[in-house]
Design a protein around this motif. Structure first.
Motif, PDB file in Angstrom:
ATOM      1  N   LEU B 146       6.161  -3.431  -7.260  1.00 32.88           N
ATOM      2  CA  LEU B 146       7.394  -2.924  -7.878  1.00 32.88           C
ATOM      3  C   LEU B 146       7.502  -3.419  -9.321  1.00 32.88           C
ATOM      4  CD1 LEU B 146       9.511  -1.171  -6.595  1.00 32.88           C
ATOM      5  CD2 LEU B 146      10.849  -3.198  -6.065  1.00 32.88           C
ATOM      6  N   GLN B 147       7.056  -4.662  -9.543  1.00 32.65           N
ATOM      7  CA  GLN B 147       7.104  -5.225 -10.893  1.00 32.65           C
ATOM      8  C   GLN B 147       6.122  -4.517 -11.818  1.00 32.65           C
ATOM      9  OE1 GLN B 147       9.237  -7.743 -11.932  1.00 32.65           O
ATOM     10  NE2 GLN B 147      10.150  -7.327  -9.975  1.00 32.65           N
ATOM     11  N   SER B 148       5.049  -3.944 -11.243  1.00 34.26           N
ATOM     12  CA  SER B 148       4.049  -3.346 -12.130  1.00 34.26           C
ATOM     13  C   SER B 148       4.119  -1.817 -12.142  1.00 34.26           C
ATOM     14  CB  SER B 148       2.654  -3.834 -11.749  1.00 34.26           C
ATOM     15  OG  SER B 148       2.493  -3.856 -10.359  1.00 34.26           O
ATOM     16  N   VAL B 149       5.253  -1.260 -11.689  1.00 34.86           N
ATOM     17  CA  VAL B 149       5.445   0.185 -11.861  1.00 34.86           C
ATOM     18  C   VAL B 149       5.514   0.458 -13.368  1.00 34.86           C
ATOM     19  CG1 VAL B 149       7.084   2.074 -11.571  1.00 34.86           C
ATOM     20  CG2 VAL B 149       6.627   0.541  -9.665  1.00 34.86           C
ATOM     21  N   PRO B 150       4.690   1.400 -13.889  1.00 42.46           N
ATOM     22  CA  PRO B 150       4.646   1.612 -15.341  1.00 42.46           C
ATOM     23  C   PRO B 150       6.025   1.921 -15.906  1.00 42.46           C
ATOM     24  CG  PRO B 150       2.883   2.819 -14.262  1.00 42.46           C
ATOM     25  CD  PRO B 150       3.741   2.267 -13.173  1.00 42.46           C
ATOM     26  N   TRP B 173       9.406   4.387  -5.324  1.00 43.83           N
ATOM     27  CA  TRP B 173       8.786   4.106  -4.020  1.00 43.83           C
ATOM     28  C   TRP B 173       7.356   4.639  -3.928  1.00 43.83           C
ATOM     29  CZ3 TRP B 173       8.256   6.749   0.989  1.00 43.83           C
ATOM     30  CH2 TRP B 173       8.055   5.845   2.034  1.00 43.83           C
ATOM     31  N   PRO B 174       7.110   5.911  -4.299  1.00 43.11           N
ATOM     32  CA  PRO B 174       5.717   6.391  -4.206  1.00 43.11           C
ATOM     33  C   PRO B 174       4.765   5.595  -5.100  1.00 43.11           C
ATOM     34  CG  PRO B 174       7.227   8.223  -4.560  1.00 43.11           C
ATOM     35  CD  PRO B 174       8.016   6.975  -4.747  1.00 43.11           C
ATOM     36  N   THR B 175       5.217   5.251  -6.301  1.00 43.44           N
ATOM     37  CA  THR B 175       4.345   4.493  -7.198  1.00 43.44           C
ATOM     38  C   THR B 175       4.106   3.092  -6.660  1.00 43.44           C
ATOM     39  OG1 THR B 175       5.435   5.705  -8.953  1.00 43.44           O
ATOM     40  CG2 THR B 175       3.952   3.948  -9.612  1.00 43.44           C
ATOM     41  N   MET B 176       5.171   2.481  -6.144  1.00 48.06           N
ATOM     42  CA  MET B 176       5.045   1.155  -5.552  1.00 48.06           C
ATOM     43  C   MET B 176       4.020   1.172  -4.425  1.00 48.06           C
ATOM     44  SD  MET B 176       7.936  -0.903  -3.402  1.00 48.06           S
ATOM     45  CE  MET B 176       7.535  -0.233  -1.804  1.00 48.06           C
ATOM     46  N   LEU B 177       4.128   2.154  -3.537  1.00 47.56           N
ATOM     47  CA  LEU B 177       3.200   2.246  -2.412  1.00 47.56           C
ATOM     48  C   LEU B 177       1.768   2.426  -2.906  1.00 47.56           C
ATOM     49  CD1 LEU B 177       4.684   4.408   0.440  1.00 47.56           C
ATOM     50  CD2 LEU B 177       4.306   1.963   0.337  1.00 47.56           C
ATOM     51  N   HIS B 258      -2.916  12.799  -6.948  1.00 46.24           N
ATOM     52  CA  HIS B 258      -2.563  13.412  -8.226  1.00 46.24           C
ATOM     53  C   HIS B 258      -3.371  12.823  -9.375  1.00 46.24           C
ATOM     54  CE1 HIS B 258      -0.304   9.745  -7.755  1.00 46.24           C
ATOM     55  NE2 HIS B 258      -0.071   9.722  -9.040  1.00 46.24           N
ATOM     56  N   LEU B 259      -4.123  11.748  -9.132  1.00 46.40           N
ATOM     57  CA  LEU B 259      -4.859  11.105 -10.217  1.00 46.40           C
ATOM     58  C   LEU B 259      -6.254  11.697 -10.341  1.00 46.40           C
ATOM     59  CD1 LEU B 259      -3.996   7.351  -9.648  1.00 46.40           C
ATOM     60  CD2 LEU B 259      -3.023   8.905 -11.317  1.00 46.40           C
ATOM     61  N   ALA B 260      -6.841  11.561 -11.530  1.00 44.18           N
ATOM     62  CA  ALA B 260      -8.229  11.968 -11.713  1.00 44.18           C
ATOM     63  C   ALA B 260      -9.112  11.079 -10.840  1.00 44.18           C
ATOM     64  CB  ALA B 260      -8.615  11.821 -13.175  1.00 44.18           C
ATOM     65  N   PRO B 261     -10.199  11.653 -10.284  1.00 40.36           N
ATOM     66  CA  PRO B 261     -10.998  10.895  -9.318  1.00 40.36           C
ATOM     67  C   PRO B 261     -11.439   9.533  -9.834  1.00 40.36           C
ATOM     68  CG  PRO B 261     -11.720  13.166  -9.379  1.00 40.36           C
ATOM     69  CD  PRO B 261     -10.691  13.026 -10.450  1.00 40.36           C
ATOM     70  N   ASN B 262     -11.750   9.411 -11.132  1.00 46.51           N
ATOM     71  CA  ASN B 262     -12.239   8.115 -11.607  1.00 46.51           C
ATOM     72  C   ASN B 262     -11.112   7.106 -11.834  1.00 46.51           C
ATOM     73  OD1 ASN B 262     -11.114   9.406 -13.728  1.00 46.51           O
ATOM     74  ND2 ASN B 262     -12.764   8.986 -15.203  1.00 46.51           N
ATOM     75  N   GLN B 263      -9.870   7.550 -11.744  1.00 44.37           N
ATOM     76  CA  GLN B 263      -8.753   6.614 -11.898  1.00 44.37           C
ATOM     77  C   GLN B 263      -8.217   6.109 -10.567  1.00 44.37           C
ATOM     78  OE1 GLN B 263      -5.988   8.947 -14.124  1.00 44.37           O
ATOM     79  NE2 GLN B 263      -6.567   8.003 -16.059  1.00 44.37           N
ATOM     80  N   ARG B 264      -8.716   6.703  -9.472  1.00 42.67           N
ATOM     81  CA  ARG B 264      -8.170   6.312  -8.168  1.00 42.67           C
ATOM     82  C   ARG B 264      -8.653   4.922  -7.785  1.00 42.67           C
ATOM     83  NH1 ARG B 264      -9.373  12.081  -5.350  1.00 42.67           N
ATOM     84  NH2 ARG B 264      -7.927  13.222  -6.679  1.00 42.67           N
ATOM     85  N   PRO B 265      -7.730   4.041  -7.432  1.00 39.50           N
ATOM     86  CA  PRO B 265      -8.167   2.703  -7.024  1.00 39.50           C
ATOM     87  C   PRO B 265      -8.895   2.758  -5.692  1.00 39.50           C
ATOM     88  CG  PRO B 265      -5.810   2.943  -6.731  1.00 39.50           C
ATOM     89  CD  PRO B 265      -6.287   4.196  -7.391  1.00 39.50           C
TER      90      PRO B 265
END
Lengths: 296, 275
Positions: B146-150, B173-177, B258-265
């Motif tokens: 939650l602290q690192s949500v952009p 919530w979605p970004t946090m997850l 929704h992210l580009a494949p190379n950005q997916r963690p």
């Protein structure tokens, strides 16, 4: 023990509590806290050494050694720790007895594993059957230390390998350009710099090690959990200090002990991180430099 | 006795079905695999139920810890510190002692009697402890995420006029997850591992209905041979871990679609040990 505690049945209130808390079994209870601290003090450096060995082995260019290091690190992943603790102690115990059996009784003909029993010749019992009780306790404690060190060493190896890989390549290449041998690069550049990268992982591991110490109880060592259960359980009037079931209070005391250990460790490790970050090419080191008024 | 008969007798022994007596002599590999596998039902039960229920409490705790109000923040911080700072082993012991102290006949609430005796049983009592424990660990993970949500995300939500629940539900919530998911996967795996502690810490196994490690220990006690039962437990847990990684990996892909494949963690199993 205090002189006024000679006859506990006539004591009341605070005097009773004072005598109760200084009884012989309670002194043993307090000593078991020392046991836990000794375990931590002995296990942490040994595990760190195992971890260092594992990480160096995993980085080796000779592949059997590298495989050994990687195998050691992979060993404890994916399996509950408690399974390892239960397994290692019995396996180690039987392994040691089997080895001494091979050395001391070469002409023993009976099979060691007779159906359900593991039976070695009497001379190969470790510690010897007639040894005083204290040696059995020391042996059990030693096995526990080795088990803890083996398991935590594998985790430390993981963290240290990560730390070694995080040291910027340029640093190592610069050292090589100065004409240092591989050994010198390792000793003078890589090892001094890797700690700051490994420290978050190692701090985490230390906190986990603290919380793993109640497992001593499962290994049969008379540790704080053993005594808390023993002392807290209901004591009828045949005992000198009868009381109802007080186990809850004893366990609450253990809880407070562990919370204090965690808190103090967190504070000390935070300080260590600040000290190690000084002058490092990391974000924390950079922040310190700016705060001290260095050139931006 | 064939292996199929053994499976018929013991596959659901941990739930109390099938043969009542545990094998006493002539232990076969089939018996060990079946009975330990039967115990795994409990490990899976504890893990899944604690994880699912703990997830909601963890979200609430993370929000409370990130809140500006002291009255919300302090209790959440203390809850997380107590459950993360002490061994789960001790937590089980304390919880069992408290549950035993509850009046046997139940507690009177507004004229109704609430039965309490079932809390001393492992299926409820240990589950409750695991629920609180995993909630504390997950809350710390969610709080960090939650602290690192952009900052841009929250600013964009503000610009759209989103507030309160809508902003939380659609943006935070979605970004946090998404950010917390790799760490949460590890938490899930080690929660399952922690379920093996249940029957070693006060909670008794009634009528020898225990978990995988309980039966493994039973066999070791009988045969003095740790080299078969414990590796069986280890094997079951490695399978369980692989299944979890597959499941959580699929969820991770969905959260990051929704992210580009190379950005997916990528999910990475990180070592963590006892709790």
């Amino acid at each position: 023990m205090l002189a006024s505690c000679a006859d506990p049945s006539v004591l009341e209130g605070l005097g009773w509590l004072l005598c109760y808390l200084t009884s012989g079994t309670h002194i043993a209870f307090y000593w078991s806290f020392v046991t836990v601290l000794v375990l931590l003090a002995v296990t942490a450096p040994v595990a760190l050494a195992f971890g260092f060995g594992g990480a160096v082995a995993a980085r080796s260019s000779i592949w059997p050694i590298s495989l050994l290091g990687r195998g050691y690190m992979a060993m404890v992943r994916g399996v509950p720790d408690i399974v390892f603790f239960l397994f290692f102690v019995i396996a180690l115990d039987q392994g040691i007895e089997w080895l001494t059996h091979q050395v001391r009784c070469p002409d023993w003909t009976d099979p060691v594993r007779q159906g359900l029993e593991f039976r070695v010749c009497p001379q190969a019992k470790v510690p010897p059957g007639n040894a005083p009780q204290v040696w059995h306790q020391i042996y059990g404690f030693g096995l526990a230390v080795i088990t803890f060190a083996l398991v935590f060493g594998a985790f430390a190896a993981n963290v240290l390998l990560g730390g070694m890989q995080a040291v910027p390549r340029a640093q190592l290449e610069t050292a090589e350009a100065y004409g240092m041998t591989q050994r010198q690069v390792f000793r003078r550049v890589l090892v001094p710099q890797m700690w700051i990268y490994a420290l978050p992982g190692l701090s985490n591991l230390w906190l986990i090690l603290i919380k793993a110490t109640p497992l001593l109880f499962l290994l049969g060592v008379r540790d704080i959990v053993y005594w808390a259960r023993e002392l807290g359980s209901t004591k009828t009037s045949v005992y000198a200090y009868p009381h109802p079931d007080w186990r809850l209070y004893y366990f609450l005391a253990l809880l407070v002990f562990y919370l204090c250990m965690t808190r103090v460790s967190e504070i000390l490790l935070g300080r260590l991180t600040r000290n190690l970050s000084r002058g490092q090419a990391t974000a924390a080191g950079e922040a310190q430099r700016k705060a001290a008024g260095g050139v931006a | 006795m064939s292996c199929w008969e053994t499976i018929g007798d013991y596959a659901f022994r941990s739930l109390g079905f099938g043969e009542r007596l545990l094998p006493r002599s002539g232990f076969t590999l089939c018996q060990q695999v079946t009975l330990i596998g039967s115990g795994m039902i409990w490990n899976v039960y504890f893990g899944i139920v604690a994880l699912v229920t703990g997830f909601f409490l963890a979200t609430g705790l993370a929000m409370a810890k990130a809140a500006r109000s002291r009255w919300l923040r302090k209790p959440a911080e203390w809850f997380i510190f107590i459950f993360r700072g002490s061994p789960l082993f001790i937590q089980f012991f304390i919880a069992y002692q408290i549950f035993v102290m509850l009046p046997r006949s139940g507690i009177e609430v507004f004229g109704m009697t609430v039965a309490t005796s079932w809390m001393t049983k492992a299926w409820a009592g240990a589950l409750f402890v695991l629920f609180l424990n995993t909630a504390a660990y997950s809350a710390e993970i969610f709080y960090g995420a939650l602290q690192s949500v952009p900052k841009g995300d929250t600013e964009a939500a503000d610009a759209y006029g989103m507030t309160g629940w809508v902003k939380f539900r659609k943006v935070l919530w979605p970004t946090m997850l998404r950010l917390a998911w790799p760490a949460y996967t590890n938490e899930a795996i080690f929660l399952f591992h922690a379920t093996t502690l249940v029957y070693f810490s006060g909670f008794p196994a009634f009528q020898q209905k225990g978990d995988a490690l309980y039966y493994a220990q039973y066999f070791v006690d009988k045969t003095f041979n740790p080299f078969i039962p414990y590796p069986i437990v280890a094997g079951y847990f490695i399978l369980l871990t692989l299944a979890l990684i597959l499941l959580f990996g699929a969820m991770n892909r969905r959260l990051n679609r929704h992210l580009a494949p190379n950005q997916r963690p990528k999910l990475k199993l990180r070592p963590q040990l006892v709790r």
